[in-house]
Design a protein around this motif. Structure first.
Motif: not given
Length: 626
Positions: A26-28, A76-91
């Motif tokens: 999904p969009e970030c 694999d690294s890209a997927l992990e990073l993309l998921k972490s920034v989409r689901e993680g804390s914006k602050i």
């Protein structure tokens, strides 16, 4: 040699799956939105190369395998990073922006290096794919040498917001916009992300972690100011407690208009008092009361942040927290507030498992009604083990038993946890069979069940692979008005997944959709336009729609229909006119320019953007012809 070939095939399959997974992320909506979108878009463009290598008869050479292995590690690294920034804390992302940009840059370097090790001149790589990969490789090469510029305004605003006790509201407003923390819902999600982050770190909290809740409280106040009808200065709070304050609209349930005590969020993002929206859903409604949009699912997510904001507001204004929303409570009897009698359910399950055909039919009918009645029943029935037995009855030769079974599963699937149990019981192929050969009511409810299950993304793939799309198209053409709507809703949701989009086009969905669009009496214009808008984004869908001469009806819809239909029609028109001079000329001859100008000023935000894009295409075509 066989083992080597199997190893190569496994590698290519892993790469294909990684690219597919990344492509449908999904969009970030964070401070790294741009770099996130660019990486997803570029990785998506690698898919044709992997697919051609999978289809190639040529054995992969060692240097190609090395390059593909590097690409697999990078993805694999890209997927992990993309998921972490989409689901993680914006602050946290804002505070660590330079570090996160560095991670994106490192992955870009990894992918560029891997592509440098994969020759595109292999015999089985087509010229078209070779050109596309060379273009993508160039994009990665450029991105590798160009780091993201620092956002100086963001850095300054964050520094001031952390340092000053009462920063300028304009600074908090800018941060709210930049961090995409603009609503109560956004505050709630950020709060949960911070909580998850602290748990993941074992409760440790460095200086940066301690600062984040502090910033969130300030942004929460900013959001409250933006969304509250009542804003009393600090010194006036004693006065406030001695007057009747105006309840902010965001704190009222849109159904009862009372102050909420247990706010929950539905799939459209709207918040309601739990008892009120549950009663609405239990009555059989499938739409959001406020927006009239179809509910993608009926799960109710507690809005903890809004609940705490309401409690804080009540305390600040001397208002007693509501104890009961009696006007819309769905009163229940029995143990635990539910009328689900576990002993009775157990008896019904015995009949499902061991009864004669008449007993099975009656038991399935009773479970169908119980599952429809309320949420507690759905949990109770599933926990008793009814789902595998009901799935088995989908193959019953008795049409009425089959109808009861599929409808009971539909009602049980309203509970999100039950969706997984239904799929794990192997229900999807049997539900598709009911969709193909069941009675009309069974087919309608099978379509609705598939829609309910397809809310979970991975189920979209399984449902499409089971052959549901052609059967849904058949129901769309031959069903009752209700059946057509159930089929259209399911097709729309399934077509969000690219593979199902292609299946729908190749199964011949476009002609019936165009017929529904051209027939105002069908009552299916909304659904037809929504599906066509999704299909038009794919080259095969665009080609199929183009063969049906859609431009006249699209222009007429934009001229006369509802805001949502005008938006979808404009989106389809933009897809049809992009790169097609004949469609542009026809649209212009039909007076599209005038209606698009009006829409670009008065339509929805998306309609305005699409209308402006089509107008730009028309103007460019006119300047080229002159």
């Amino acid at each position: 040699m066989s083992q080597r070939k199997n190893s190569h095939e496994a590698l290519l399959s892993q790469l294909s799956e990684s690219i597919r997974t990344i492509s449908i992320l999904p969009e970030c909506r964070t401070v790294v939105k741009k770099i996130y979108s660019n990486l997803v878009r570029r990785i998506k463009l690698l898919s044709p190369l992997i697919e051609e290598l999978k289809d190639s008869e040529e054995e992969l050479q060692d240097d190609v395998v090395r390059g593909l292995e590097l690409l697999r590690i990078a993805l694999d690294s890209a997927l992990e990073l993309l998921k972490s920034v989409r689901e993680g804390s914006k602050i946290l992302q804002a505070l660590q922006l330079e570090e996160i940009n560095g991670k994106f840059h490192h992955i870009t370097e990894q992918i560029e290096e891997s592509l440098s090790n994969i020759p595109y001149t292999m015999r089985d790589i087509t010229e078209e794919v070779r050109e596309q990969i060379e273009l993508v490789h160039t994009q990665f090469r450029r991105a590798k040498v160009r780091m993201e510029s620092p956002d100086l305004q963001l850095e300054m605003d964050l520094t001031i917001a952390q340092r000053e006790r009462n920063p300028d509201p304009a600074i908090l407003k800018r941060l709210s916009e930049k961090l995409h923390i603009r609503t109560i819902h956004d505050v709630n999600k950020e709060s949960l992300a911070l909580h998850d982050m602290v748990i993941a770190n074992g409760g440790s909290s460095g200086e940066r972690f301690e600062m984040m809740p502090f910033l969130l409280r300030k942004l929460q106040d900013c959001v409250m100011m933006e969304n509250s009808d009542f804003d009393a200065p600090e010194g006036d709070k004693s006065f406030v407690k001695h007057r009747s304050p105006v309840i902010p609209d965001d704190f009222r349930c849109p159904i009862s208009l009372d102050l909420m005590k247990d706010p929950v969020i539905v799939s459209t993002g709207q918040t309601y008092e739990r008892s009120c929206i549950q009663k609405w859903i239990d009555a059989g409604h499938k739409t959001c009361p406020k927006t009239q949009q179809t509910l993608l699912h009926t799960a109710l997510t507690p809005n903890y942040v809004l609940k705490s904001l309401i409690a804080f507001w009540c305390e600040s204004n001397g208002v007693e927290l509501p104890k009961n929303q009696g006007s819309c409570r769905n009163r229940r009897s029995g143990v635990g507030g539910s009328d689900c009698d576990q002993a009775a359910v157990g008896t019904l399950l015995q009949k499902l498992a061991n009864g004669n055909p008449e007993e099975q039919r009656a038991a399935a009918g009773e479970l169908r009604l119980l599952a429809k009645r309320n949420a507690d029943n759905r949990i109770c029935i599933a926990e008793a083990g009814a789902i595998p037995l009901l799935v088995e009855l989908l193959r019953s030769p008795d049409s009425r038993t089959q109808e009861h079974a599929v409808t009971a599963l539909l009602n049980l699937s309203i509970n999100d946890a039950n969706k997984g149990t239904i799929v794990n019981a192997g229900a999807i192929p049997d539900i598709v069979d009911v969709l193909k050969i069941g009675s009309m009511e069974a087919r309608e409810n099978a379509a609705a069940t598939l829609f309910s299950l397809s809310v979970v993304d991975e189920n979209k793939v399984a449902i499409g692979a089971a052959g549901a799309i052609p059967a849904l198209i058949n129901l769309l053409c031959q069903g009752t008005p209700r059946g057509k709507k159930d089929a259209a809703t399911a097709i729309f949701n399934l077509s969000i997944y690219l593979g199902n989009k292609v299946r729908a086009v190749r199964s011949g969905i476009v002609p019936p959709l165009i017929r529904l669009l051209k027939d105002p009496s069908s009552g299916m214009m909304d659904e037809a336009l929504a599906i066509l808008a999704i299909l038009a984004s794919h080259p095969e869908g665009k080609a199929a729609i183009g063969q049906a001469d859609p431009i006249p009806v699209l222009v007429e819809v934009i001229r006369t229909s509802s805001p949502r239909n005008r938006e979808n029609a404009t989106s389809i028109l933009w897809s049809m006119c992009t790169g097609d001079v004949q469609s542009l000329k026809l649209a212009k001859d039909l007076g599209a320019e005038e209606v698009l100008k009006e829409l670009s000023e008065s339509g929805t935000d998306r309609a305005k953007r699409k209308a402006s894009s089509v107008l730009e295409l028309l103007q460019r075509a006119e300047s080229m012809s002159s």
